[in-house]
Design an enzyme around this catalytic site. Structure first.
Site, mmCIF file in Angstrom:
data_model
loop_
_atom_site.group_PDB
_atom_site.id
_atom_site.type_symbol
_atom_site.label_atom_id
_atom_site.label_comp_id
_atom_site.label_asym_id
_atom_site.label_seq_id
_atom_site.Cartn_x
_atom_site.Cartn_y
_atom_site.Cartn_z
ATOM 1 N N ASP A 199 -42.157 -47.566 -50.569
ATOM 2 C CA ASP A 199 -42.703 -46.375 -49.925
ATOM 3 C C ASP A 199 -44.174 -46.613 -49.576
ATOM 4 O O ASP A 199 -44.824 -47.496 -50.148
ATOM 5 C CB ASP A 199 -42.560 -45.181 -50.879
ATOM 6 C CG ASP A 199 -43.091 -43.890 -50.290
ATOM 7 O OD1 ASP A 199 -42.812 -43.607 -49.108
ATOM 8 O OD2 ASP A 199 -43.797 -43.154 -51.010
ATOM 9 N N ASP A 252 -46.832 -43.664 -48.821
ATOM 10 C CA ASP A 252 -47.768 -42.657 -49.329
ATOM 11 C C ASP A 252 -47.810 -42.638 -50.858
ATOM 12 O O ASP A 252 -46.810 -42.394 -51.521
ATOM 13 C CB ASP A 252 -47.400 -41.272 -48.808
ATOM 14 C CG ASP A 252 -47.335 -41.234 -47.287
ATOM 15 O OD1 ASP A 252 -47.918 -42.124 -46.649
ATOM 16 O OD2 ASP A 252 -46.692 -40.320 -46.744
#
Length: 170
Positions: free
Chosen positions: A28, A30
């Site tokens: 991922d 963020d």
């Protein structure tokens, strides 16, 4: 046959089709690769007030974000051992963020890495061995491989993640 065994067979078939024996890892962006707070810190007072509680909708915010501590080195190490992809979600109400995320990947992870960027609100639809994500939203909690929950007590930082994934006892 148990569901997990079926999933493992599917993952192996996908890996063979791609002609790689490396396990597939999704990472991922963020608060995993990217320090989201650094983007918030770069906003003007007006932008902070205008987008309070929904900073991800502020145009250009993703372009100002810095990498998380250890993220770039960790990505380089993992890329040697695994077939790595960046799997992130981009806000619907900030279409510029899609481009900003792509440019961030190219800037910090190299020119070829942007071709490994996947933007999806349904992370569970991707087959792989591992997903490194700080949340369970957008399908991360339903991912069929192992969810490495970044930022938790078990995986508080990149050192713990890399140590776990590259250990000989796995």
């Amino acid at each position: 046959m148990k569901l997990m065994n079926v999933v493992k067979l599917m993952i192996r078939a996908i890996a063979r089709a791609k002609k790689t024996d490396k396990p597939i890892v999704y990472i991922d962006m963020d608060n995993v690769l990217v320090d989201f707070q650094s983007g918030i810190d770069s906003l003007s007072i007006w932008e902070k007030n205008q987008y309070e509680g929904r900073y991800d909708e502020c145009p250009g915010i993703f372009a100002h974000m810095k990498p998380m501590k250890g993220a770039i080195a960790a990505f380089e190490v993992l890329n040697k051992h695994f077939d790595c992809y960046i799997l992130s979600t981009a806000p619907w109400d900030n279409p510029g963020s899609w481009q900003d995320k792509r440019l961030w990947v190219e800037r910090y992870l190299g020119k070829g890495a942007y071709k490994r960027l996947i933007l999806s609100h349904h992370k569970q639809l991707n087959f792989g061995h591992y997903l490194i994500d700080d949340r369970t939203k957008n399908g991360a909690g339903e991912f069929m491989g192992e969810h490495i929950h970044f930022g938790t007590d078990e995986f508080p930082d990149w050192f713990s993640v890399v140590t776990y994934l590259t250990s000989e006892n796995k």
